[in-house]
Scaffold this active site. Sequence first.
Site, PDB file in Angstrom:
ATOM      1  N   ASP A 155      -7.820  -1.155   0.825  1.00  0.00           N
ATOM      2  CA  ASP A 155      -7.537  -1.199   2.259  1.00  0.00           C
ATOM      3  C   ASP A 155      -7.497  -2.641   2.759  1.00  0.00           C
ATOM      4  O   ASP A 155      -6.692  -2.993   3.631  1.00  0.00           O
ATOM      5  CB  ASP A 155      -8.594  -0.403   3.028  1.00  0.00           C
ATOM      6  CG  ASP A 155      -8.680   1.036   2.548  1.00  0.00           C
ATOM      7  OD1 ASP A 155      -7.622   1.617   2.246  1.00  0.00           O
ATOM      8  OD2 ASP A 155      -9.803   1.575   2.469  1.00  0.00           O
ATOM      9  N   HIS A 184     -12.464   5.428   3.300  1.00  0.00           N
ATOM     10  CA  HIS A 184     -11.279   5.147   2.487  1.00  0.00           C
ATOM     11  C   HIS A 184     -10.300   6.318   2.527  1.00  0.00           C
ATOM     12  O   HIS A 184      -9.867   6.834   1.506  1.00  0.00           O
ATOM     13  CB  HIS A 184     -11.690   4.842   1.044  1.00  0.00           C
ATOM     14  CG  HIS A 184     -10.549   4.489   0.132  1.00  0.00           C
ATOM     15  ND1 HIS A 184      -9.675   3.451   0.401  1.00  0.00           N
ATOM     16  CD2 HIS A 184     -10.129   5.042  -1.035  1.00  0.00           C
ATOM     17  CE1 HIS A 184      -8.768   3.390  -0.556  1.00  0.00           C
ATOM     18  NE2 HIS A 184      -9.022   4.342  -1.445  1.00  0.00           N
TER      19      HIS A 184
END
Length: 336
Positions: A155, A184
């Site tokens: 990310d 996530h």
Amino acid sequence: MVKVTVCGAAGGIGQPLSLLLKLNSKVSELSLFDVVNVPGVGADLSHICSDSKTQSFLPSSREDKTALAESLKGSNLVVIPAGVPRKPGMTRDDLFNINAGIIKGLAEGIAENCPDAFVLVISNPVNSTVPIVAETLKKNNVYNPKKLFGVTTLDIVRANTFISQLFPSDTKPTDFNINVIGGHSGETIVPLYSLGNSGDYYSKLSSEEKSKLINRVQFGGDEVVQAKNGAGSATLSMAYAGYKLAESILKAFDEPGVIECTYLNLDSSIKGAAEAKKLVGDLEFFSLPVELSKEGIKEVKYELLTKINEDEKKLLSVAIDQLSKNIEKGVKFVNN
């Protein structure tokens, strides 16, 4: 002398991840475990003229636990990309029923054979699989929250890349190190573009551009799934991200001040975790920047939670709501 085991080494993430680890000078022994095709991967990697010794371990049957035990024995670091990949139309939660059992079995192997190892969990859904590992290690009385890491580094990699693409004449991805907090998956991913050197660039964007950028970071995995047209999900970028965290942990064995974001258990034994927990709705697991050491997570850098802007506070509220359900799902899987 550092032994690293990759569980799921023959998969789409496992192979490039194993290659990167093979090239790391701190790794003296690279152990590869998978339930298919791993002897070929091991033979291939063993021809590379780096100094690490490479061995592969393939179970002879579903009931055979010897291969896993041998692959893990004496490991200092275990990286887990094992499990099935996402296909078009699948969410990370769709993977849960398959991957949860796989992760639990691997955690049991870690508990028995290398209970003091650093454990990096890549297998999705990370928001739930990390609690599964934690609960499994607890049941075996070997749990150390300072050494359990959910890999959310992809990310950050995407956040750095995507904002740089909006200012191609002025920036490169390596100019940024965006803190991405939360979890996530989808809306649990909260990029903090307002902080650090990205703030100046982010402030130049319109509200619509900001919204699109945030959405792209949160759902960047969908781009890859669609582009691969049913042939897999993010593997190369995920392998790079997983290696980046593993590399930082290995670096922290010898160097102070190494900081990375990771999805961790906000356990009171970790400095700063209790303070962080109060700021994220008392969640047990959350991704935040941490300082690393040879003993594991030294400190949680929670102060940035007090500096985020109003829009990021709204994103954080949504993330907290979703994460609480994801965490509960993982805990219940083990305890039930």
